[in-house]
Write a protein that holds these residues in place. Sequence first.
Motif, mmCIF file in Angstrom:
data_model
loop_
_atom_site.group_PDB
_atom_site.id
_atom_site.type_symbol
_atom_site.label_atom_id
_atom_site.label_comp_id
_atom_site.label_asym_id
_atom_site.label_seq_id
_atom_site.Cartn_x
_atom_site.Cartn_y
_atom_site.Cartn_z
ATOM 1 N N ILE A 33 1.220 -1.823 -0.078
ATOM 2 C CA ILE A 33 0.602 0.459 -0.106
ATOM 3 C C ILE A 33 0.885 1.153 0.100
ATOM 4 C CG2 ILE A 33 -1.874 -1.064 1.426
ATOM 5 C CD1 ILE A 33 -0.519 0.247 4.018
ATOM 6 N N SER A 34 0.332 2.755 -0.057
ATOM 7 C CA SER A 34 1.193 3.714 -0.329
ATOM 8 C C SER A 34 0.779 4.993 0.894
ATOM 9 C CB SER A 34 0.923 4.333 -1.321
ATOM 10 O OG SER A 34 -0.773 4.488 -1.612
ATOM 11 N N SER A 35 -0.373 3.718 1.229
ATOM 12 C CA SER A 35 -0.881 5.051 2.749
ATOM 13 C C SER A 35 -1.570 4.292 3.804
ATOM 14 C CB SER A 35 -1.834 5.671 1.892
ATOM 15 O OG SER A 35 -1.965 7.494 1.830
ATOM 16 N N ALA A 36 -1.202 4.173 5.210
ATOM 17 C CA ALA A 36 -1.779 3.515 5.942
ATOM 18 C C ALA A 36 -3.019 3.858 7.582
ATOM 19 C CB ALA A 36 -0.594 2.765 6.785
ATOM 20 N N ASN A 37 -4.712 4.036 7.411
ATOM 21 C CA ASN A 37 -4.945 4.284 8.113
ATOM 22 C C ASN A 37 -4.867 3.529 9.078
ATOM 23 O OD1 ASN A 37 -5.840 5.815 5.656
ATOM 24 N ND2 ASN A 37 -7.275 4.068 5.191
ATOM 25 N N ILE A 38 -4.523 4.011 10.158
ATOM 26 C CA ILE A 38 -4.297 3.333 11.540
ATOM 27 C C ILE A 38 -4.767 3.924 12.616
ATOM 28 C CG2 ILE A 38 -1.921 3.125 12.982
ATOM 29 C CD1 ILE A 38 -0.336 4.262 11.263
ATOM 30 N N ALA A 39 -5.583 3.030 13.134
ATOM 31 C CA ALA A 39 -6.971 2.733 14.138
ATOM 32 C C ALA A 39 -6.318 3.838 15.256
ATOM 33 C CB ALA A 39 -7.163 1.403 14.824
ATOM 34 N N THR A 40 -6.677 4.335 15.677
ATOM 35 C CA THR A 40 -6.147 5.429 17.179
ATOM 36 C C THR A 40 -7.173 4.878 18.318
ATOM 37 O OG1 THR A 40 -7.916 7.032 16.817
ATOM 38 C CG2 THR A 40 -6.361 7.085 15.845
ATOM 39 N N GLY A 41 -7.448 4.196 19.311
ATOM 40 C CA GLY A 41 -7.801 3.529 20.901
ATOM 41 C C GLY A 41 -9.444 3.106 20.381
ATOM 42 N N PHE A 42 -10.108 4.691 20.158
ATOM 43 C CA PHE A 42 -11.660 4.452 19.784
ATOM 44 C C PHE A 42 -12.466 3.281 19.504
ATOM 45 C CE2 PHE A 42 -12.292 8.973 22.163
ATOM 46 C CZ PHE A 42 -11.708 9.099 22.414
ATOM 47 N N HIS A 43 -12.035 3.069 18.398
ATOM 48 C CA HIS A 43 -12.922 1.431 17.527
ATOM 49 C C HIS A 43 -12.064 0.425 17.694
ATOM 50 C CE1 HIS A 43 -10.624 2.246 13.943
ATOM 51 N NE2 HIS A 43 -10.451 1.127 13.755
ATOM 52 N N ALA A 44 -10.750 0.818 18.027
ATOM 53 C CA ALA A 44 -9.674 -0.845 17.555
ATOM 54 C C ALA A 44 -8.165 0.057 17.535
ATOM 55 C CB ALA A 44 -9.747 -0.839 16.937
ATOM 56 N N GLY A 45 -7.223 -0.530 18.071
ATOM 57 C CA GLY A 45 -6.147 -0.254 18.822
ATOM 58 C C GLY A 45 -5.432 0.407 20.174
ATOM 59 N N ASP A 46 -4.416 0.431 20.217
ATOM 60 C CA ASP A 46 -3.877 0.839 21.751
ATOM 61 C C ASP A 46 -2.265 1.066 22.064
ATOM 62 O OD1 ASP A 46 -1.528 -1.605 22.027
ATOM 63 O OD2 ASP A 46 -3.508 -2.849 22.159
ATOM 64 N N PRO A 47 -2.008 1.405 22.467
ATOM 65 C CA PRO A 47 -0.806 2.895 22.273
ATOM 66 C C PRO A 47 0.426 1.379 21.853
ATOM 67 C CG PRO A 47 -1.583 2.773 24.532
ATOM 68 C CD PRO A 47 -2.377 1.760 24.083
ATOM 69 N N SER A 48 0.458 0.647 22.361
ATOM 70 C CA SER A 48 1.551 -0.723 21.667
ATOM 71 C C SER A 48 1.309 -1.329 20.078
ATOM 72 C CB SER A 48 1.504 -1.335 22.500
ATOM 73 O OG SER A 48 2.692 -1.412 23.353
ATOM 74 N N LEU A 49 0.770 -1.319 20.367
ATOM 75 C CA LEU A 49 -0.287 -1.187 18.398
ATOM 76 C C LEU A 49 -0.336 -0.123 17.365
ATOM 77 C CD1 LEU A 49 -1.467 -3.481 17.150
ATOM 78 C CD2 LEU A 49 -3.285 -3.457 17.300
ATOM 79 N N GLY A 69 -12.238 6.667 14.986
ATOM 80 C CA GLY A 69 -13.525 6.585 15.114
ATOM 81 C C GLY A 69 -14.653 6.699 16.292
ATOM 82 N N TYR A 70 -15.472 6.201 16.817
ATOM 83 C CA TYR A 70 -16.347 6.661 17.488
ATOM 84 C C TYR A 70 -16.135 5.704 18.818
ATOM 85 C CZ TYR A 70 -20.562 8.511 15.322
ATOM 86 O OH TYR A 70 -21.608 9.408 14.713
ATOM 87 N N ARG A 71 -16.339 5.839 20.099
ATOM 88 C CA ARG A 71 -15.625 5.497 21.264
ATOM 89 C C ARG A 71 -16.630 4.098 21.548
ATOM 90 N NH1 ARG A 71 -13.532 8.059 25.513
ATOM 91 N NH2 ARG A 71 -13.715 9.453 24.863
ATOM 92 N N ASP A 72 -16.216 2.852 20.122
ATOM 93 C CA ASP A 72 -17.299 2.361 20.277
ATOM 94 C C ASP A 72 -16.264 0.969 19.941
ATOM 95 O OD1 ASP A 72 -18.906 0.698 19.835
ATOM 96 O OD2 ASP A 72 -19.428 0.915 17.478
ATOM 97 N N LEU A 73 -15.860 0.207 21.321
ATOM 98 C CA LEU A 73 -14.977 -1.164 21.198
ATOM 99 C C LEU A 73 -15.494 -2.184 20.433
ATOM 100 C CD1 LEU A 73 -12.184 -0.403 23.700
ATOM 101 C CD2 LEU A 73 -11.249 -0.595 21.073
ATOM 102 N N GLN A 74 -16.865 -2.452 21.289
ATOM 103 C CA GLN A 74 -17.707 -3.767 21.408
ATOM 104 C C GLN A 74 -18.651 -3.206 19.681
ATOM 105 O OE1 GLN A 74 -20.234 -3.933 24.009
ATOM 106 N NE2 GLN A 74 -21.471 -5.250 22.894
ATOM 107 N N GLY A 75 -18.469 -2.863 19.015
ATOM 108 C CA GLY A 75 -18.858 -2.250 17.899
ATOM 109 C C GLY A 75 -18.329 -2.224 16.673
ATOM 110 N N PHE A 76 -16.614 -1.439 16.963
ATOM 111 C CA PHE A 76 -16.117 -1.512 16.410
ATOM 112 C C PHE A 76 -16.087 -0.628 15.241
ATOM 113 C CE2 PHE A 76 -13.835 -2.836 12.591
ATOM 114 C CZ PHE A 76 -12.453 -2.801 12.582
#
Length: 259
Positions: A33-49, A69-76
């Motif tokens: 790929i040439s661009s990465a959209n990196i999850a920021t912790g609210f729908h997915a992701g954690d500091p180490s990831l 994203g929305y603050r919605d880990l359970q609903g992704f």
Amino acid sequence: MAVEAIDINCDMGEGFGAWQLRETDDEALIKLISSANIATGFHAGDPSLMDRTVRMAAEHGVGVGAHPGYRDLQGFGRRRIDGSTAELVNDIVYQVGAIREFAKRHGAHLQHVKPHGALYMELAGNAEFSDAFVRYMRAVQPETAIFCMSVSATYEIAKAAGQPVIREFYADRDYGDDGAIVFTRRVGRLDPEAVAEKVVKACLDGTVTTVSGKEVDVEFESICFHSDTLGSKEIVEAMRRRLKENGVRVVPVSKLLGR
């Protein structure tokens, strides 16, 4: 008008702790790929990831993007959450800041911001929300691109404000007759060759076939696919092969923006 050069972006870092929502590791996709959209912790992701994903992007010369994203880990992040415009923009500010700091840590810069899932769709249809989001970007990240659909309030407002903006074509999503993607929470396994054919058609003819069978025009500078789509690696490999066969180059966003 045929597209001669294109960006390929992918949603990444979408896990949390020991849980990962994909069958292909991001390490296998980052090279394609040439661009990465990196999850920021609210729908997915954690500091180490976040740190790992930003580092991989920097090492491979892939543009680093925040994917709030929305603050919605359970609903992704694929469920709409009611909130005031100010509250939701502050949630975006918080998440973008996290990726920006990890980018600095690894000698990269924040190339773009692309809202995730239901938040992306809410911005697309909500002019007040999009206006507040774009005003935030103008104040804090005036050189950072916003990724969005061409048929969206986000695109119209960002363009009018002078904010860099990249329009997307969704390889692994269906389209409605209005030229917007059909929002879904679950996608089955797709045929990589059929997806690649759809992408080539969009690049060469500027059209996509909708769920009703209608042909509608599409305008875009970037092709999006999702790391959690089953067979994502086979999909991007097929897309790149077919794009190359048809003379469409994959280039960084900076070149698309004329920088």
